[in-house]
Write a protein that holds these residues in place. Structure first.
Motif, PDB file in Angstrom:
ATOM      1  N   MET A 165      29.145  21.217   1.881  1.00 51.45           N
ATOM      2  CA  MET A 165      29.578  20.494   0.689  1.00 51.45           C
ATOM      3  C   MET A 165      29.147  19.033   0.710  1.00 51.45           C
ATOM      4  SD  MET A 165      30.872  22.988  -0.844  1.00 51.45           S
ATOM      5  CE  MET A 165      31.488  22.116  -2.274  1.00 51.45           C
ATOM      6  N   GLU A 166      29.078  18.426   1.907  1.00 56.42           N
ATOM      7  CA  GLU A 166      28.700  17.019   1.974  1.00 56.42           C
ATOM      8  C   GLU A 166      27.233  16.814   1.613  1.00 56.42           C
ATOM      9  OE1 GLU A 166      30.631  14.471   5.087  1.00 56.42           O
ATOM     10  OE2 GLU A 166      31.026  16.426   5.988  1.00 56.42           O
ATOM     11  N   ARG A 167      26.363  17.645   2.165  1.00 60.85           N
ATOM     12  CA  ARG A 167      24.932  17.515   1.897  1.00 60.85           C
ATOM     13  C   ARG A 167      24.479  18.322   0.689  1.00 60.85           C
ATOM     14  NH1 ARG A 167      21.792  15.625   6.329  1.00 60.85           N
ATOM     15  NH2 ARG A 167      23.068  15.060   8.124  1.00 60.85           N
ATOM     16  N   GLN A 168      25.388  19.132   0.151  1.00 61.00           N
ATOM     17  CA  GLN A 168      25.048  20.000  -0.977  1.00 61.00           C
ATOM     18  C   GLN A 168      23.844  20.878  -0.631  1.00 61.00           C
ATOM     19  OE1 GLN A 168      26.675  20.378  -4.306  1.00 61.00           O
ATOM     20  NE2 GLN A 168      28.182  19.721  -2.772  1.00 61.00           N
ATOM     21  N   GLU A 169      23.969  21.576   0.481  1.00 65.45           N
ATOM     22  CA  GLU A 169      22.928  22.482   0.947  1.00 65.45           C
ATOM     23  C   GLU A 169      23.540  23.841   1.255  1.00 65.45           C
ATOM     24  OE1 GLU A 169      20.244  19.125   3.321  1.00 65.45           O
ATOM     25  OE2 GLU A 169      21.265  20.719   4.425  1.00 65.45           O
ATOM     26  N   ALA A 170      22.766  24.885   1.034  1.00 67.23           N
ATOM     27  CA  ALA A 170      23.160  26.234   1.421  1.00 67.23           C
ATOM     28  C   ALA A 170      22.214  26.723   2.505  1.00 67.23           C
ATOM     29  CB  ALA A 170      23.112  27.164   0.213  1.00 67.23           C
ATOM     30  N   TRP A 171      22.767  27.475   3.469  1.00 66.73           N
ATOM     31  CA  TRP A 171      21.972  28.005   4.579  1.00 66.73           C
ATOM     32  C   TRP A 171      22.285  29.483   4.763  1.00 66.73           C
ATOM     33  CZ3 TRP A 171      18.453  25.409   7.722  1.00 66.73           C
ATOM     34  CH2 TRP A 171      18.342  24.033   7.469  1.00 66.73           C
ATOM     35  N   TYR A 172      21.237  30.296   4.776  1.00 62.77           N
ATOM     36  CA  TYR A 172      21.370  31.730   5.023  1.00 62.77           C
ATOM     37  C   TYR A 172      20.751  32.060   6.369  1.00 62.77           C
ATOM     38  CZ  TYR A 172      19.777  36.636   4.926  1.00 62.77           C
ATOM     39  OH  TYR A 172      19.490  37.943   5.239  1.00 62.77           O
ATOM     40  N   MET A 173      21.477  32.840   7.169  1.00 66.39           N
ATOM     41  CA  MET A 173      20.964  33.337   8.440  1.00 66.39           C
ATOM     42  C   MET A 173      20.979  34.848   8.394  1.00 66.39           C
ATOM     43  SD  MET A 173      19.840  32.462  11.392  1.00 66.39           S
ATOM     44  CE  MET A 173      19.060  33.796  12.272  1.00 66.39           C
ATOM     45  N   SER A 174      19.835  35.462   8.523  1.00 67.77           N
ATOM     46  CA  SER A 174      19.748  36.914   8.428  1.00 67.77           C
ATOM     47  C   SER A 174      20.282  37.574   9.693  1.00 67.77           C
ATOM     48  CB  SER A 174      18.295  37.330   8.215  1.00 67.77           C
ATOM     49  OG  SER A 174      17.538  37.130   9.396  1.00 67.77           O
ATOM     50  N   PRO A 175      20.526  38.880   9.649  1.00 69.22           N
ATOM     51  CA  PRO A 175      20.870  39.597  10.881  1.00 69.22           C
ATOM     52  C   PRO A 175      19.733  39.448  11.889  1.00 69.22           C
ATOM     53  CG  PRO A 175      21.208  40.977   8.953  1.00 69.22           C
ATOM     54  CD  PRO A 175      20.466  39.768   8.487  1.00 69.22           C
ATOM     55  N   MET A 176      20.098  39.343  13.156  1.00 72.41           N
ATOM     56  CA  MET A 176      19.095  39.181  14.205  1.00 72.41           C
ATOM     57  C   MET A 176      19.063  40.404  15.112  1.00 72.41           C
ATOM     58  SD  MET A 176      17.225  36.515  14.222  1.00 72.41           S
ATOM     59  CE  MET A 176      17.092  35.195  13.029  1.00 72.41           C
ATOM     60  N   PRO A 177      17.875  40.778  15.584  1.00 69.85           N
ATOM     61  CA  PRO A 177      17.776  41.919  16.500  1.00 69.85           C
ATOM     62  C   PRO A 177      18.398  41.581  17.847  1.00 69.85           C
ATOM     63  CG  PRO A 177      15.661  40.792  16.331  1.00 69.85           C
ATOM     64  CD  PRO A 177      16.567  40.158  15.314  1.00 69.85           C
ATOM     65  N   ALA A 178      18.670  42.620  18.638  1.00 70.66           N
ATOM     66  CA  ALA A 178      19.265  42.413  19.960  1.00 70.66           C
ATOM     67  C   ALA A 178      18.378  41.530  20.822  1.00 70.66           C
ATOM     68  CB  ALA A 178      19.506  43.756  20.638  1.00 70.66           C
ATOM     69  N   THR A 179      17.064  41.728  20.720  1.00 72.40           N
ATOM     70  CA  THR A 179      16.109  40.860  21.403  1.00 72.40           C
ATOM     71  C   THR A 179      15.648  39.809  20.404  1.00 72.40           C
ATOM     72  OG1 THR A 179      15.351  42.676  22.782  1.00 72.40           O
ATOM     73  CG2 THR A 179      13.930  40.729  22.638  1.00 72.40           C
ATOM     74  N   PRO A 180      16.059  38.546  20.577  1.00 79.69           N
ATOM     75  CA  PRO A 180      15.747  37.532  19.573  1.00 79.69           C
ATOM     76  C   PRO A 180      14.242  37.380  19.352  1.00 79.69           C
ATOM     77  CG  PRO A 180      17.380  36.726  21.133  1.00 79.69           C
ATOM     78  CD  PRO A 180      16.846  37.999  21.686  1.00 79.69           C
ATOM     79  N   SER A 181      13.874  37.174  18.122  1.00 76.36           N
ATOM     80  CA  SER A 181      12.488  36.897  17.762  1.00 76.36           C
ATOM     81  C   SER A 181      12.472  35.694  16.843  1.00 76.36           C
ATOM     82  CB  SER A 181      11.863  38.113  17.069  1.00 76.36           C
ATOM     83  OG  SER A 181      12.563  38.416  15.881  1.00 76.36           O
TER      84      SER A 181
END
Length: 661
Positions: A524-540
């Motif tokens: 709300m302070e920066r007026q930004e939205a951030w989406y983080m998708s599902p991640m696989p068990a082994t990070p990529s």
């Protein structure tokens, strides 16, 4: 193919005619004065009569001044937040110049905030550390469809990423907080301001840190094919879909994806109005899971086996049983009777009454929150409150009672709009006294005339563009009106259009089936939205995408209209693109200090490069498909304690996001 071709012909025509009409801005519609009065201003040259309907003063006529502005000054009123709307020639209209609105399945109101002249209010946005709010989606086996909720995380909640070896991430208790009849899951956030109330209490060390989960109390409305009685508020509890979903689907999701303490001593449940009824019933029938129960302006069944007739056991299991209601609330009689019933059964409770907050209102809901949050997960404070609990006031015979007649008056049979079938989309709007009603939508170069039936309901069927997502409204005798039957509003800075998004579309959450979903957080302070998708068990290495809002958009627009999270979820689940981080803010910080990322690249889409949301969504789909064909860069090593970009309770985010998701 013919419909797609026609779609692009229409788009070309719209660009050639410079798009569709927008509302005019620039006038200050509400002015709060030092004496507590408020001046309302509304510009509409077509209107013959205008009233303002505000919670502290009811409906009042407005006068047109020499400039053509409709205006009236009302009050004084106590500092607080009040819903209001304009009544234009008999039709309710939101304030087109006010960005704050009341999320609801039905009525469409704007929000007025009267500040305190001295001191502060519990819900004020202060310069204190703020938690963050995440929008989640999860597949509900109980519902047979994707459901949604909102999660508040306190300022101290940090991701697991970057924690040193041997560190033990803190776990938190959870408060499940349910809104009222016809409210959406956003109401306790945007109207009840639960996040800011708790932020302020935490800053004053007056409450325990906790996660708060805001479920949607009427989830059957989210199903692609809705049951008989579509649109009617849920009033049955116990064996209903909502109760099953909360216990069997939502709670397991929360406990898997967030760091929670999973026992009755560290779970609370509460709610306002119908949400209070739902909360009490679920809590009392699951005392092995909840020990803190809160009812705000509500009551519940007096027929729950092994609870009311076993007072000693019930009292032992409930650290807090808190009941609040206004004496001027239409539910006061029922709530008082329930309190007296508990007293007669020997079940302890805390009771609180108000008489100055306009009855069954969110002013009361916020006040009750400010009273109960300091007691949650604090055994000493809650026990002290329970010991001081007073008996229910004596019955006078004058108490208001909630009857089937009151139910029918408050919740008449709904108008279904938009209604999606294989043959088309039908839009409906009830306005018996209107002379002319038209449908205006961004994918059509001209408005469509609507026809009125004998009940005063205007309707029109659109047979093209069935699976496009677009903004629309009704034009009633020259005045734009959002669809009062559609709970999905476009979060624009000016006039709030309704959103048509076919629930059978592959990029609509309702039809996606049992897949993994990412999370969207709002700063709300920066007026930004951030989406983080599902991640696989082994990070990529995820893809990084910046979506720039268009003129008149807000940070929510790319997600609530553009469906960026739903599109990414679907394509990732289908293996057509790789995990990604999407933001409406800047990613410059990624290369400023800390580990440098070889091959780091930001893909950018600008909303203003496309004339409609349908084209913006198509552009995002194309971008994600293209990213899916590119080789993923090597994942960077963050050293000891690095937790990757995802996983339960951890993740990634931008500045101002409390160190990320």
């Amino acid at each position: 193919m013919r419909r797609i071709a026609k779609f692009f012909v229409v788009m070309a025509a719209m660009v050639a005619t410079n798009g569709w009409a927008q509302g005019t801005a620039g006038q200050k519609s509400i002015v709060c004065h030092d004496d507590g009065t408020v001046t309302f201003n509304y510009k509409n040259d077509q209107a013959k009569s205008v009233m303002v309907d505000v919670q502290f003063a009811g409906r009042n006529e407005m006068k047109r001044d020499a400039t053509g502005m409709w205006t009236v000054t009302l009050g004084p009123a106590a500092p607080d937040m009040y819903p209001y709307c304009f009544i234009v020639d008999g039709v309710s209209v939101m304030d087109p110049e006010n960005p704050q609105y009341f999320p609801n399945e039905g009525f469409k109101n704007s929000l007025l905030e009267i500040p305190a002249k001295t001191g502060s209010l519990a819900h004020d946005i202060k310069k204190v550390p703020h938690g963050r709010v995440e929008y989640i989606h999860y597949y509900s086996k109980s519902l047979g469809a994707t459901n949604n909720a909102i999660v508040y995380l306190p300022p101290s909640y940090t991701p697991t990423m970057g924690m040193g070896m041997g560190s033990t991430p803190k776990k938190y208790p959870v408060f499940y907080l349910i809104s009222g009849t016809t409210d959406t899951e956003e109401v306790y956030y945007k109207v009840g301001r639960v996040n800011y109330i708790l932020d302020n209490l935490l800053a004053d060390k007056a409450a325990k840190e906790m996660i708060i989960v805001l479920p949607y109390g009427n989830p059957t409305k989210l199903k692609p094919t809705q049951p008989e009685g579509n649109g009617m508020p849920q009033t049955r509890f116990g064996g209903d879909v909502f109760s099953k979903d909360l216990i069997n689907d939502l709670m397991p999701y929360i406990e898997k994806n967030y760091r929670t303490v999973n026992n009755a001593d560290h779970r609370a449940i509460g709610g306002f109005s119908r949400g209070g009824n739902q909360a009490l019933y679920i809590g009392l029938t699951n005392l092995d899971k909840f020990s803190y129960l809160c009812s705000y302006s509500s009551f519940t069944s007096t027929d729950i086996p092994n609870v009311y007739d076993n007072a000693a056991d019930t009292n032992k299991k409930t650290h807090l049983f808190w009941l609040g209601v206004g004496t001027d609330d239409f539910l006061y009689g029922n709530a008082r009777d329930y309190m007296e019933f508990l007293d007669q059964k020997g079940i302890r409770s805390v009771k609180e009454f108000t008489n100055d907050k306009y009855g069954h209102t969110w002013m009361n809901a916020k006040y009750f929150l400010s009273k109960t949050l300091p007691l949650l997960f604090n055994k000493k404070a809650s026990e002290a409150a329970m010991k001081e609990g007073q008996p229910a006031p004596a019955k006078t015979g004058q108490e208001q009672q909630f009857t089937p007649g009151v139910m029918a008056r408050l919740f008449p049979k709904p108008i279904i709009s938009p209604e999606y079938t294989e043959q088309g989309i039908t839009f409906r709007f009830k306005a018996p006294d209107a002379q002319k009603v038209e449908l205006e939508c961004e994918i059509m170069p001209q408005t469509m005339a609507m026809e009125k039936d004998s009940d005063g309901v205007w309707s029109v069927k659109m047979t093209d563009f069935l699976f496009e997502t677009f903004k629309y409204c009704f034009v009633v005798d020259g005045t734009r009106v959002a669809d009062p039957s559609n709970m999905f509003l476009s979060p624009d800075r000016g006039f709030k259009y309704s959103i048509a998004d076919n629930p059978r579309s592959p990029f609509n959450f309702a039809s996606q089936g049992e897949i993994e979903h990412g999370r969207v957080g709002y700063d709300m302070e920066r007026q930004e939205a951030w989406y983080m998708s599902p991640m696989p068990a082994t990070p990529s290495m995820p893809a990084f995408i910046q979506l720039i809002p268009g003129e008149g958009d807000t940070m929510e627009s790319w997600f609530k209209i553009g469906g960026a999270d739903a599109i990414a979820d679907r394509l990732i689940a289908d293996g057509k693109t790789r995990p990604c981080v999407i933001t409406t803010g800047s990613m410059d910080f990624m290369q400023q200090g800390g580990p440098q990322m070889p091959g780091f690249k930001v893909h950018t889409l600008r909303a203003d490069d496309f004339p409609t949301w349908s084209l913006r969504r198509r552009a995002l789909v194309s971008l994600l498909l293209r990213i899916g064909k590119e080789p993923a860069p090597e994942f960077p090593a963050f050293g000891p304690g690095g937790g990757g970009f995802g996983g339960p309770g951890g993740g990634f985010g931008g500045p101002g996001m409390n160190n990320g998701f």
